[in-house]
Scaffold this active site. Sequence first.
Site, short mmCIF file in Angstrom:
data_model
loop_
_atom_site.label_atom_id
_atom_site.label_comp_id
_atom_site.label_asym_id
_atom_site.label_seq_id
_atom_site.Cartn_x
_atom_site.Cartn_y
_atom_site.Cartn_z
N GLY A 1 -0.52 -5.23 0.47
CA GLY A 1 -1.48 -5.07 -0.60
C GLY A 1 -0.99 -5.64 -1.92
O GLY A 1 -1.80 -6.04 -2.77
N GLU B 1 -1.83 -9.26 -1.65
CA GLU B 1 -3.28 -9.37 -1.71
C GLU B 1 -3.77 -9.19 -3.14
O GLU B 1 -4.69 -9.90 -3.59
CB GLU B 1 -3.92 -8.31 -0.79
CG GLU B 1 -3.76 -8.64 0.69
CD GLU B 1 -4.36 -7.59 1.59
OE1 GLU B 1 -5.27 -7.93 2.37
OE2 GLU B 1 -3.93 -6.42 1.50
N ALA C 1 0.84 -1.19 0.00
CA ALA C 1 0.00 0.00 0.00
C ALA C 1 0.87 1.25 0.00
O ALA C 1 2.06 1.20 0.32
CB ALA C 1 -0.91 0.00 1.22
N GLU D 1 1.65 -6.61 7.55
CA GLU D 1 0.84 -5.57 8.18
C GLU D 1 0.93 -5.55 9.70
O GLU D 1 0.87 -4.48 10.32
CB GLU D 1 -0.63 -5.72 7.75
CG GLU D 1 -0.94 -5.23 6.35
CD GLU D 1 -0.70 -6.27 5.28
OE1 GLU D 1 -1.08 -6.05 4.12
OE2 GLU D 1 -0.10 -7.33 5.59
#
Length: 697
Positions: free
Chosen positions: A103, A106, A64, A126
């Site tokens: 992310g 993901e 992210a 995370e």
Amino acid sequence: MTGKPVRITRQDGIALIEVDNPPVNALSQAVRAGLVDAANEMAVDPEIVGGVLHCGGRTFIAGADINEFGKPPMVPFLPDVIAAFESCGKPTVAAIHGTALGGGLEMALGCSWRVMAPTAQVGLPEVTLGIIPGAGGTQRLPRLIGIIAALEIIASGRRMKASEAVETGVADAVVDGDLVEGAVAFLRERIAAGEKPLPLSARAVPAEDAEAIENAANKIRARARGQLSPAKAVESVLNAAAMPFADAMAIERAAFLELLGTDQAKALRHVFFGERRVAKVPGQQDVVGHTVSRVGVVGAGTMGSGIAVAAVEAGFDVTVVETSEDAAARGRERIEGIFDGLVKRGRLGTDGKAERMARIAVEVGHEALGDADMVIEAVFEDMAVKKELVVALDRVVKPGTVIATNTSYLDINEIARVSAHPENICGMHFFSPANVMKLLEVVGGEATSDDTLLTALVVGRKMKKVAVVAGVCDGFIGNRIWAAWRRQAEFLLEDGALPQDIDAAITAFGFPMGPFAVYDLSGLDIAWAQRKRLAPTRDPRARYVGVPDTLCEAGRLGRKSGAGWYDYSSGKAAPDRIVTSLIEAARAEKGIAPRNFTAEEIQARMRATMVNEGAKILEEGIAMRTLDVDMVMIHGYGYPAWRGGPMFEADLVGLPSILAEVEEMCAAGGFGWKPAPLLVELATSGKSFTDWSKERG
């Protein structure tokens, strides 16, 4: 980057979707919007039979955009981007090079398959930022590899190499050669075979033993030591098997957003950025350090061997010198033993061990250091010994060679004064084991040149250390704070607590070990030697606890002697009535009426001690910034990272509250214990340590 951050081209019916958002292809709002557009284009174009998601530059989507944390979220949200890929109706392959973290992974889990370059790594880190995956990581990964494996990966936040990713099922293949071409070929083979894999969101979680799952979850909860995110990650992963995907996703997202605003997440973001900022020393932007290719190490004991291993792992050629053939032989065995341990744990292959051993020479005599660009001494912690060594090194090293002393406490200025080139002398205080511990204090003396200091910092960073600049004082940053902490722990003993009470309170605070367990592990004689060294200058009015000296005089030196603050006759640390009796006798001799302390009172006093000493260190210029103090205490002394370090946490708690704790602590310490003027100034003016650091630039 030119043009849009996401581009789509075609290759005989295969959509090539390229993310190009330097430097790390972070999932910014523009990237997310571009990926949704690409998914929609695949969905509506009948000529597209499948897609390959890949990235330009040095890495796949690294995660992210952390700069968006703490700001209002912007659409499209990442869960919606991934859902668009899953629902586009076309099979897709994620072609991963560099790192696919958070992310990024993901996003890759939203593709039908994943292929990796041999050097690529993936992970969901995370929890190390105080949050959990918020775009389906806790739901898709368990559906792919099972609950137990997913729990370990998500709760640890660790990275996996490509080979492990394929072995665990996170990835489907490793591609040698051109990654995008390999990914296209992989996709065409799957299409030709008629494979139509279900999206992970539509799959069931593989069946596993319920008791094994619960045991794995309980171990993670126990290791968290007060950190919220690992426990929340466990809860979310377990939901994958307990409820429909959409329901579990909603809970995951809510937990992610809840954690994002917590003090723990703020603290861990402070640590994340601090680890990167700490190496950028104010005022040194234009300094050019020495070029270092060969590192010399004096001494092949435990510390010297660890330093040698860290140096060769960083890519340097290494020469280690000892005083005799016997000592050199033991040093070679010690170094080889470290590499054998890495091979045994699967972190190094036999070829890798052989390559590293070939770049380490263990010789007799200082003359072997004539071609070294930097020499790090790791000899006995004695001023006379170190000064004699520096004089000897002056005679054999080439001009400009940096000489770094690994002293923990000694005055580097005094050591440098015996050198013909004091500008080349600095401190490099490694922490044991030096090949494992991340902290390195780089100490600049009054004569140390800027390029010498920068050279040591660069070498430390290449060794993958969190390298922090410190000034000269007894103990520098870390050991000075630790010494004050140790004295307050001893005052608590005399005032009514017992070692096991204090250790339990400190581990509950989040430290991996309490202070007395640490003393026993490192050896009580180390602090004893420091106390004896400082005894001639100790003010007789200062409060002094003699119990540690009594233990040492009785031969109770900790684990290595079978007894210290605890008894180890059973193989484990056990409270000892002998120690309790010594403490009670010391109280009686001083007329101290013992009182009970709660865990919270112990924690508050110990935190106050660190903050107060840290404030003094900042005032004196021993540390330049509050983040320097925080990084030292986290990476060298086990201060829980999710608290952000003592100075950061003090701001969160509030400096008026911290000052009140300090005043109580100083009253217990007696003569010589005073609140740091900087702490008083900030607390009474309504400012914070963060404000102070910003004002100083």
